[in-house]
Design an enzyme around this catalytic site. Structure first.
Site, mmCIF file in Angstrom:
data_model
loop_
_atom_site.group_PDB
_atom_site.id
_atom_site.type_symbol
_atom_site.label_atom_id
_atom_site.label_comp_id
_atom_site.label_asym_id
_atom_site.label_seq_id
_atom_site.Cartn_x
_atom_site.Cartn_y
_atom_site.Cartn_z
ATOM 1 C CE LYS A 44 -4.054 0.504 0.934
ATOM 2 N NZ LYS A 44 -5.081 0.609 -0.076
ATOM 3 C CG ASP A 84 -6.482 -17.378 4.717
ATOM 4 O OD1 ASP A 84 -5.567 -18.017 4.891
ATOM 5 O OD2 ASP A 84 -6.983 -17.204 5.920
HETATM 6 MG MG MG Z 1 -4.958 -16.596 8.101
#
Ligand code: MG
Ligand code: NAI
Length: 371
Positions: A194, A255
């Protein structure tokens, strides 16, 4: 016959030993029929180690881990150890391994096999043939930076702080891993940060650009803002090959990428340390993304494929046995194409198999690769 390769096997708790047993059978197959032998030591870790020795991992086990070529780790934890003091909790053993081996590079592949395409919640045309690698910095950043915690200000109000901090070497070493990986894949690296709002983002952007230009001019390189990366992963994941990012963004993006593939029981991971300056060998640990699944432990229901694909990663990254890694991955695909499924990935029209039956199918497919 090639030289022995040393492997420390730590099955752990719950379904850990059940899925590891299938990998041990595959290791046994390589011993007999393959061209590779492994020198395997096995030990306790996690709750099982606490029950036997009062600690979640023993010093002598750590010594072996430090001198071995690779660690294969199952999973640890479970409700049985909920009340164990924090320093002896099952996860403490896992954290000590990661810390003492200085495993700073966490590799999380997201691969969509054709047979599993319906397990993804995304449209088949978006994920078909997907093969990307999220590389997460694992030992620094905001999960470790100091200062952290609550402070009481002069006016009595409470403020809380986490610190995102990286030094140059920590960034350089993980960026290098990204480029080394890309050279063996599709030769493309995205670095996600970022830099529009964070000083550490500016730093990551600067360092990654320098490493790209000076050391890896042959590899295509792109900057991407981490929030845009999260969107692009869902919109068109095929634009990526290797995505390297910090600990926090890596936690989230890995994830996200993992779930594009559907099932926890299918997801492998690797964590690598720095190469030894003399031998070039890296400390490395390979483990499935899933935990010890106490809800199904002991019932023969666990899917051993995440553990087995972690073993394939070990072949590829610790032992440079790409052909044997391909062989294991192909065998997994063949068994799935033939319709065999454990409960977690069961689909209509498929045959439900136990953990052990899945292992047996894998072995007979392996046999067919040498006919
Ligand atoms: Mg995780
Ligand atoms: P989990 O990954 O163990 O299980 C989540 C769900 O997925 C459960 O319903 C489980 O049955 C299913 N599942 C997971 N792996 C599977 C497999 N190979 N085959 C079939 N089904 C599978 O996560 P959960 O339930 O949050 O944690 C359980 C225990 O594991 C806790 O003690 C936790 O601390 C520990 N854990 C350990 C990890 C490790 O050792 N690296 C990682 C994550 C959790």
């Amino acid at each position: 016959m090639a030289a022995n390769r040393s492997v420390l096997v730590l099955p752990g708790d719950g379904i850990g030993p059940e899925v590891m047993e299938q990998v041990q059978r595959v290791i046994g197959w390589f011993d007999k029929k393959g061209s590779v032998r492994f020198d395997v030591k096995e030990d306790l870790a996690g709750g099982a180690c606490f029950d036997a020795h009062g600690v979640s991992i023993r010093d002598q086990t750590m010594e072996i881990a430090l001198s071995t070529d690779a660690v294969l780790f199952g999973a640890v934890g479970g409700p049985k150890w909920d009340d164990v003091p924090r320093e002896h909790r099952p996860e403490a053993g896992l954290l000590r391994l990661r810390k003492d081996l200085d495993l700073f590079a966490n590799l999380r592949p997201a691969i969509v096999l054709d047979a599993m395409i319906d397990a993804s919640t995304l449209k088949p045309e978006v994920v078909k043939g997907l093969d990307i690698m999220i590389l997460r910095e694992l030992t620094s950043g905001v999960y470790f930076g100091q200062p952290r915690g609550e402070q009481t200000l002069e006016d009595g109000s409470v403020r809380v702080v986490d610190t995102q901090a990286y030094n140059e070497e920590e960034v350089v070493r993980v960026i290098r891993v990204a480029f080394e990986l890309a050279r063996k894949r599709k030769n493309l690296v995205h670095c996600a940060e970022k830099s529009n709002v964070m000083e550490t983002g500016v730093f990551w952007r600067k360092i990654s650009a320098r490493v790209a230009k000076e050391e890896y001019p042959d590899v295509e390189f792109q900057h991407i803002l981490a929030d845009n990366c999260a969107m692009q992963l869902l919109r068109d994941p095929h634009q990526f090959d290797v995505i390297v990012t910090d600990n926090l963004f890596g936690d989230i993006l890995s994830d996200e990428a993992a779930m594009m593939t559907g099932s926890l029981g299918m997801l492998p991971s690797a964590s690598l340390g720095n190469p030894d300056p003399i031998t070039g060998k890296r400390h490395a640990m390979y483990e499935p993304v899933h935990g010890s699944a106490p809800d199904i432990a002991g019932e023969g229901k666990a899917n051993p494929l995440a553990m087995l694909l972690s073993f394939a990663m070990m072949l590829r990254y610790s032992f440079d046995l790409g052909d044997d890694a391909d062989r294991v991955e192909t065998v997994v695909q063949n068994v799935l194409n033939d319709g065999y499924r454990t409960g977690d990935i069961m689909q209509s029209g498929c045959h439900l198999v136990s953990t052990e039956e899945m292992g047996t199918k894998l072995l007979s497919e392996l046999d067919r690769t040498v006919d």
